[in-house]
Write a protein that holds these residues in place. Sequence first.
Motif, mmCIF file in Angstrom:
data_model
loop_
_atom_site.group_PDB
_atom_site.id
_atom_site.type_symbol
_atom_site.label_atom_id
_atom_site.label_comp_id
_atom_site.label_asym_id
_atom_site.label_seq_id
_atom_site.Cartn_x
_atom_site.Cartn_y
_atom_site.Cartn_z
ATOM 1 N N TYR A 71 0.872 -1.171 0.000
ATOM 2 C CA TYR A 71 0.000 0.000 0.000
ATOM 3 C C TYR A 71 0.908 1.219 0.000
ATOM 4 C CZ TYR A 71 -4.090 -2.796 1.229
ATOM 5 O OH TYR A 71 -5.121 -3.690 1.208
ATOM 6 N N GLY A 72 0.616 2.174 -0.863
ATOM 7 C CA GLY A 72 1.462 3.356 -0.903
ATOM 8 C C GLY A 72 0.795 4.513 -1.608
ATOM 9 N N THR A 73 1.500 5.642 -1.573
ATOM 10 C CA THR A 73 1.040 6.866 -2.228
ATOM 11 C C THR A 73 1.993 7.178 -3.372
ATOM 12 O OG1 THR A 73 0.212 7.686 -0.117
ATOM 13 C CG2 THR A 73 0.488 9.292 -1.874
ATOM 14 N N GLN A 83 6.819 5.701 -8.642
ATOM 15 C CA GLN A 83 7.548 5.783 -7.390
ATOM 16 C C GLN A 83 6.524 5.925 -6.268
ATOM 17 O OE1 GLN A 83 10.165 9.134 -6.911
ATOM 18 N NE2 GLN A 83 11.476 7.997 -5.511
ATOM 19 N N LEU A 84 6.570 4.990 -5.312
ATOM 20 C CA LEU A 84 5.619 4.957 -4.207
ATOM 21 C C LEU A 84 6.288 5.305 -2.898
ATOM 22 C CD1 LEU A 84 3.725 1.577 -4.740
ATOM 23 C CD2 LEU A 84 2.940 3.854 -5.317
ATOM 24 N N ARG A 85 5.559 6.026 -2.055
ATOM 25 C CA ARG A 85 5.990 6.213 -0.671
ATOM 26 C C ARG A 85 5.186 5.212 0.133
ATOM 27 N NH1 ARG A 85 4.075 11.310 1.459
ATOM 28 N NH2 ARG A 85 2.423 10.067 2.343
ATOM 29 N N ILE A 86 5.889 4.243 0.734
ATOM 30 C CA ILE A 86 5.191 3.210 1.498
ATOM 31 C C ILE A 86 5.305 3.449 3.001
ATOM 32 C CG2 ILE A 86 5.310 1.478 -0.312
ATOM 33 C CD1 ILE A 86 7.713 0.260 1.100
ATOM 34 N N ALA A 87 6.216 4.330 3.411
ATOM 35 C CA ALA A 87 6.364 4.734 4.809
ATOM 36 C C ALA A 87 7.159 6.037 4.805
ATOM 37 C CB ALA A 87 7.094 3.655 5.611
#
Length: 109
Positions: A71-73, A83-87
């Motif tokens: 899950y990411g943004t 490119q995902l930010r997951i934390a």
Amino acid sequence: MTFSGVAASVLFFIAQNPAGNGLIAFLPLAIIMVIFYVLLILPAQRRQKKTQAMLNELKTGDKIVTTGGLYGTIMALDGDAVQLRIADQVKVKVARSAVAGLQPEGKEG
């Protein structure tokens, strides 16, 4: 008359006239192919078009789920990669085709 009634009457006609027209003998196979197309191929094509449209409409800030369960943004879009930010301070780059869908509203990953 229902579809099964029509199919039964066609099969009965074929059984009564075994030396009949070759086109009539081909009819059950044609009916089966049409049913196969309607029940299997059309829904798969619709699902593929829907998924492709979703992938083309991705934008920065969308919250998504990957096929691997991340899950990411979305932080950046780069051609066929996302490119995902997951934390906090953790970013990963995944293939755009690895995006399974948007996160349901109200669900935090």
